[in-house]
Scaffold this active site. Structure first.
Site, PDB file in Angstrom:
ATOM      1  N   ARG A   1      20.277 -52.599 -30.398  1.00 56.93           N
ATOM      2  CA  ARG A   1      19.237 -53.315 -29.594  1.00 56.93           C
ATOM      3  C   ARG A   1      19.904 -54.146 -28.384  1.00 56.93           C
ATOM      4  O   ARG A   1      18.915 -55.036 -27.635  1.00 56.93           O
ATOM      5  CB  ARG A   1      19.749 -54.988 -30.470  1.00 56.93           C
ATOM      6  CG  ARG A   1      19.231 -54.267 -32.025  1.00 56.93           C
ATOM      7  CD  ARG A   1      19.639 -55.247 -33.645  1.00 56.93           C
ATOM      8  NE  ARG A   1      19.509 -56.339 -32.850  1.00 56.93           N
ATOM      9  CZ  ARG A   1      20.291 -57.872 -33.972  1.00 56.93           C
ATOM     10  NH1 ARG A   1      21.643 -57.242 -34.557  1.00 56.93           N
ATOM     11  NH2 ARG A   1      19.931 -58.926 -33.639  1.00 56.93           N
TER      12      ARG A   1
ATOM     13  N   ARG B   1      25.767 -48.058 -41.451  1.00 58.92           N
ATOM     14  CA  ARG B   1      25.492 -49.658 -41.841  1.00 58.92           C
ATOM     15  C   ARG B   1      24.919 -50.050 -41.032  1.00 58.92           C
ATOM     16  O   ARG B   1      24.502 -49.437 -39.450  1.00 58.92           O
ATOM     17  CB  ARG B   1      26.663 -50.234 -41.863  1.00 58.92           C
ATOM     18  CG  ARG B   1      27.564 -50.203 -40.485  1.00 58.92           C
ATOM     19  CD  ARG B   1      28.664 -51.271 -40.948  1.00 58.92           C
ATOM     20  NE  ARG B   1      29.528 -51.390 -39.166  1.00 58.92           N
ATOM     21  CZ  ARG B   1      30.511 -52.487 -40.644  1.00 58.92           C
ATOM     22  NH1 ARG B   1      31.181 -52.787 -41.130  1.00 58.92           N
ATOM     23  NH2 ARG B   1      31.449 -52.167 -38.848  1.00 58.92           N
TER      24      ARG B   1
ATOM     25  N   ASP C   1      22.254 -53.763 -39.294  1.00 56.71           N
ATOM     26  CA  ASP C   1      23.035 -55.007 -39.344  1.00 56.71           C
ATOM     27  C   ASP C   1      21.800 -55.448 -40.216  1.00 56.71           C
ATOM     28  O   ASP C   1      21.117 -55.392 -41.314  1.00 56.71           O
ATOM     29  CB  ASP C   1      22.793 -54.988 -38.110  1.00 56.71           C
ATOM     30  CG  ASP C   1      23.959 -55.629 -37.385  1.00 56.71           C
ATOM     31  OD1 ASP C   1      25.135 -54.881 -37.973  1.00 56.71           O
ATOM     32  OD2 ASP C   1      23.872 -54.836 -35.844  1.00 56.71           O
TER      33      ASP C   1
END
Length: 258
Positions: free
Chosen positions: A197, A50, A52
């Site tokens: 990130r 998945r 974000d």
């Protein structure tokens, strides 16, 4: 019941990530809706992972089941592309074994994070502008430290529902792709929420001299998200490859893009 693998890409700007969620538009929602319309049956896709909100995918994989076999896969892929919004594109549709699983059979995922210096309007939607010039050589030295560890709690979003923060990183480096234009490449068997990130943000702290190599190592060993750097913006991140081993990988023609 026939099972199919989809390979597709998307610009994540308009979406609240891959996964279906209430009161927000997601990529999975759009894909499920299009498949349900075309196949005249309720379809629920399962993604290889998945992404974000705001994160893009140059290569995402998902599987779905349907009661009746699809006669013409190429035509179905074409119909899907006509029905899907312009920021989602299906590149391949293939039948696989009923036990094949887009998520659990994936052996690796590769992400790229793009940064640039200076004002470059054609990069701004898919890369993050830096207002300083980091030391990429130092950041690559720090990236090598990632291979020494498997617990990446320090780079995980807090209060997630995962059972383990263990990941095996296979590749991590900064590469120059153009004048004042760089990308961070990272491949692992799995990733935690917000992991890439957070890693990039911490590496940038190294690159601008806020953190030395030993400090970067301590960030990892302390297993504390508060010790790591700030997460960089989502729009610079793209999922670029999902890899599968053996017969499934050959059938899908999905391999590493490193």
């Amino acid at each position: 019941m026939p099972r199919y693998f989809l390979r597709f890409s998307y610009d994540g700007t308009a979406y609240h990530g891959w996964q279906v969620q209430p009161n927000a538009t997601s990529v999975q929602q759009q894909l499920d809706r299009a498949l349900t319309t075309l196949l005249r049956a309720e379809i629920h896709t399962t993604g290889a992972g998945r992404t974000d909100t705001g994160v893009h995918a140059a290569c995402m994989v998902a599987h779905f089941d349907v009661e009746t076999a699809i006669a013409d896969l190429e035509r179905m892929a074409d119909k899907l592309n006509r029905l899907l919004p312009p920021d989602i594109a299906v590149s391949d549709l293939r039948e696989v074994a009923p036990t094949a699983h887009a998520r659990f059979d994936a052996t690796a995922r590769t992400y790229h994070y793009y940064v640039y210096m200076g004002k470059q309007p054609f990069l701004r939607h898919f890369a993050t502008r830096l207002y300083f010039r980091p030391d990429f050589e130092r950041m690559n030295a720090a990236a090598q430290i990632l291979f020494e560890y498997t617990d990446f709690t320090s780079f995980s979003k807090l209060h997630t529902d995962v059972k383990t923060n263990i990941c095996h990183i296979k590749h991590a480096r900064w590469v120059q792709v153009g004048p004042d234009y760089w990308r961070f490449e990272i491949t692992a068997d799995r990733f935690l929420r917000n992991m890439v990130r957070a890693i990039v943000g911490t590496l940038l702290d190294v690159g601008r001299g806020r953190l030395d190599l030993e400090g970067f190592r301590q960030v990892i060993t302390e297993e504390n998200r508060c010790r790591a750097g700030e997460s960089v913006p989502a729009h610079g991140l793209s999922l670029v490859d999902v890899a599968y081993d053996d017969e499934l990988g050959k059938a899908l023609e999905i391999g590493s893009q490193e």
